[in-house]
Design an enzyme around this catalytic site. Sequence first.
Site, PDB file in Angstrom:
ATOM      1  N   CYS A 124       0.816  -1.225   0.000  1.00  0.00           N
ATOM      2  CA  CYS A 124       0.000   0.000   0.000  1.00  0.00           C
ATOM      3  C   CYS A 124       0.844   1.268   0.000  1.00  0.00           C
ATOM      4  O   CYS A 124       0.354   2.339  -0.332  1.00  0.00           O
ATOM      5  CB  CYS A 124      -0.923   0.001   1.212  1.00  0.00           C
ATOM      6  SG  CYS A 124      -2.019  -1.407   1.211  1.00  0.00           S
TER       7      CYS A 124
ATOM      8  N   HIS B 197      -3.664   6.908   2.961  1.00  0.00           N
ATOM      9  CA  HIS B 197      -3.987   5.617   2.342  1.00  0.00           C
ATOM     10  C   HIS B 197      -5.375   5.189   2.817  1.00  0.00           C
ATOM     11  O   HIS B 197      -5.707   5.294   3.999  1.00  0.00           O
ATOM     12  CB  HIS B 197      -2.936   4.581   2.750  1.00  0.00           C
ATOM     13  CG  HIS B 197      -3.311   3.189   2.355  1.00  0.00           C
ATOM     14  ND1 HIS B 197      -3.737   2.871   1.083  1.00  0.00           N
ATOM     15  CD2 HIS B 197      -3.343   2.029   3.070  1.00  0.00           C
ATOM     16  CE1 HIS B 197      -4.010   1.576   1.028  1.00  0.00           C
ATOM     17  NE2 HIS B 197      -3.780   1.051   2.213  1.00  0.00           N
TER      18      HIS B 197
ATOM     19  N   ASN C  36      -9.907  -0.745  -0.097  1.00  0.00           N
ATOM     20  CA  ASN C  36      -8.452  -0.591  -0.089  1.00  0.00           C
ATOM     21  C   ASN C  36      -7.900  -1.084  -1.431  1.00  0.00           C
ATOM     22  O   ASN C  36      -7.950  -2.277  -1.718  1.00  0.00           O
ATOM     23  CB  ASN C  36      -7.883  -1.406   1.083  1.00  0.00           C
ATOM     24  CG  ASN C  36      -6.369  -1.327   1.183  1.00  0.00           C
ATOM     25  OD1 ASN C  36      -5.705  -0.807   0.298  1.00  0.00           O
ATOM     26  ND2 ASN C  36      -5.832  -1.856   2.279  1.00  0.00           N
TER      27      ASN C  36
HETATM   28  N1  ACO Z   1     -17.850  -9.865   9.188  1.00  0.00           N
HETATM   29  C1  ACO Z   1     -18.210 -10.184  10.447  1.00  0.00           C
HETATM   30  N2  ACO Z   1     -17.323 -10.477  11.399  1.00  0.00           N
HETATM   31  C2  ACO Z   1     -16.012 -10.457  11.078  1.00  0.00           C
HETATM   32  C3  ACO Z   1     -15.566 -10.137   9.776  1.00  0.00           C
HETATM   33  C4  ACO Z   1     -16.554  -9.848   8.804  1.00  0.00           C
HETATM   34  N3  ACO Z   1     -16.236  -9.511   7.531  1.00  0.00           N
HETATM   35  N4  ACO Z   1     -14.229 -10.185   9.744  1.00  0.00           N
HETATM   36  C5  ACO Z   1     -13.815 -10.529  10.985  1.00  0.00           C
HETATM   37  N5  ACO Z   1     -14.905 -10.705  11.783  1.00  0.00           N
HETATM   38  C6  ACO Z   1     -14.925 -11.056  13.196  1.00  0.00           C
HETATM   39  C7  ACO Z   1     -13.685 -11.796  13.647  1.00  0.00           C
HETATM   40  O1  ACO Z   1     -13.806 -13.172  13.329  1.00  0.00           O
HETATM   41  C8  ACO Z   1     -13.672 -11.534  15.124  1.00  0.00           C
HETATM   42  O2  ACO Z   1     -14.570 -12.409  15.743  1.00  0.00           O
HETATM   43  P1  ACO Z   1     -14.230 -13.061  17.201  1.00  0.00           P
HETATM   44  O3  ACO Z   1     -14.116 -11.876  18.131  1.00  0.00           O
HETATM   45  O4  ACO Z   1     -15.388 -13.941  17.435  1.00  0.00           O
HETATM   46  O5  ACO Z   1     -12.938 -13.769  17.012  1.00  0.00           O
HETATM   47  C9  ACO Z   1     -14.258 -10.107  15.246  1.00  0.00           C
HETATM   48  O6  ACO Z   1     -14.934  -9.866  13.990  1.00  0.00           O
HETATM   49  C10 ACO Z   1     -13.221  -9.024  15.466  1.00  0.00           C
HETATM   50  O7  ACO Z   1     -12.149  -9.226  14.554  1.00  0.00           O
HETATM   51  P2  ACO Z   1     -10.922  -8.250  14.480  1.00  0.00           P
HETATM   52  O8  ACO Z   1      -9.967  -8.723  13.416  1.00  0.00           O
HETATM   53  O9  ACO Z   1     -10.370  -8.011  15.860  1.00  0.00           O
HETATM   54  O10 ACO Z   1     -11.677  -6.902  13.991  1.00  0.00           O
HETATM   55  P3  ACO Z   1     -11.096  -5.467  13.780  1.00  0.00           P
HETATM   56  O11 ACO Z   1     -11.916  -4.495  14.515  1.00  0.00           O
HETATM   57  O12 ACO Z   1      -9.606  -5.407  13.952  1.00  0.00           O
HETATM   58  O13 ACO Z   1     -11.412  -5.194  12.240  1.00  0.00           O
HETATM   59  C11 ACO Z   1     -10.191  -5.168  10.145  1.00  0.00           C
HETATM   60  C12 ACO Z   1     -10.840  -6.031  11.239  1.00  0.00           C
HETATM   61  C13 ACO Z   1     -11.276  -4.380   9.484  1.00  0.00           C
HETATM   62  C14 ACO Z   1      -9.511  -6.085   9.152  1.00  0.00           C
HETATM   63  C15 ACO Z   1      -9.148  -4.206  10.774  1.00  0.00           C
HETATM   64  O14 ACO Z   1      -8.342  -4.910  11.643  1.00  0.00           O
HETATM   65  C16 ACO Z   1      -8.282  -3.489   9.768  1.00  0.00           C
HETATM   66  O15 ACO Z   1      -8.739  -2.647   9.007  1.00  0.00           O
HETATM   67  N6  ACO Z   1      -6.969  -3.753   9.818  1.00  0.00           N
HETATM   68  C17 ACO Z   1      -5.945  -2.962   9.086  1.00  0.00           C
HETATM   69  C18 ACO Z   1      -5.898  -3.250   7.640  1.00  0.00           C
HETATM   70  C19 ACO Z   1      -4.781  -2.427   7.049  1.00  0.00           C
HETATM   71  O16 ACO Z   1      -4.623  -1.259   7.327  1.00  0.00           O
HETATM   72  N7  ACO Z   1      -3.943  -3.021   6.258  1.00  0.00           N
HETATM   73  C20 ACO Z   1      -2.767  -2.303   5.804  1.00  0.00           C
HETATM   74  C21 ACO Z   1      -2.775  -2.022   4.414  1.00  0.00           C
HETATM   75  S1  ACO Z   1      -3.139  -3.381   3.389  1.00  0.00           S
HETATM   76  C22 ACO Z   1      -1.763  -3.641   2.350  1.00  0.00           C
HETATM   77  O17 ACO Z   1      -0.685  -3.174   2.557  1.00  0.00           O
HETATM   78  C23 ACO Z   1      -1.959  -4.562   1.208  1.00  0.00           C
END
Ligand code: ACO
Length: 335
Positions: A116, A257, A287
Amino acid sequence: MSQIYASFKSIGAYVPEKILSNTDLEKMVDTTDEWILKRTGIKERHIAADDEVTSDMGAKAAELAIERSDVSKEDIDLVLCATVTPDYFNMPSTACIISDKLGINNVQAFDISAACSGFVYLLTVAKAFVESGMKKNVLIIGAEKFSSIVDYTDRSTCILFGDGAGAAIISATNKKEEAFVDVHASADGSYADFLVTPAPGSINPVSQKVIDEGLNFVQMKGNETFKLAVKTLTKDVKEILAKNEINSEDIPHFIPHQANYRIIKAVGDALKMKEEQVVLTVGKYGNTSAASIPMAINDIWESGRLQNGELMLLDTFGGGLTWASALLPFAGKAK
Ligand code: ACO
């Protein structure tokens, strides 16, 4: 001899036609529109057609960037593409294929891989080539067919990513007021496992195991990445502003980003940015990795919000881990 500076002369982008909405995803994995919107701010993302590849999107964005600059194809002497979803792993480079599609031949062309952070990494490379006097007009492209490495049965990643491309022309100038103010890029490979596509590569060449275990798909430690992204981006942006003695309220366009609305909001709040300063496209594109920042710049240019001379603050974070920020004026024509 007068000093040569790098300047940001034009922007272009390409967004594929097909939309994948949260409601569509509800039918594919165990998720809801409400969860996706609340956790990420994403409503929909665009997905390339089956026969549309990264270089097709990159070439379309590049055509626009060239058309909107006062540079002709014959004047371009370097073509750079940032992508983690190249047409081929690992040769030829997507930059070579885009150059050919544009009819720009016999100039240096190569790809870089910084996930990214790719587009802002390219700004550092273009600046170095231009300000050293080696090149005059650099075409930089961020292009991704991210859907080609997403597992659409994995709800934790498939909701996040979209496809698209953005491109810009970086030219030599003698005018200090058009010059990049500052660019900064960094990396920490000790977090490599936060965001990884395990195959294909020298660790996992294509095999039945790769197919059976889906090692060709992106894997992400989402929550860990999220926390580190907020911390690193806030620190990085504060540093570039302080170093250049610029206050956050004097930035008309903060273009982060577009990974997750909550990350953007946390960083924007830490910088005391007002809503109108922060460019947001994550809701409609998701993204798009290396394409995310140029697609966002293109959005404000096309809507007439980006004027000549206005300062842009870019910041990004991605696989590697990599991060980067840039402070630069828009030195092209407004729409
Ligand atoms: N729908 C419903 N529930 C979901 C989903 C979904 N699509 N995805 C995950 N969950 C659940 C998980 O299983 C978890 O359940 P549990 O508590 O029973 O285990 C719960 O939701 C919480 O999961 P987390 O991963 O802790 O959720 P979080 O609030 O962190 O959100 C997300 C997840 C959106 C992926 C977030 O962590 C994020 O945006 N991360 C950063 C991404 C990023 O910036 N990447 C960098 C750039 S990408 C690149 O370089 C290519």
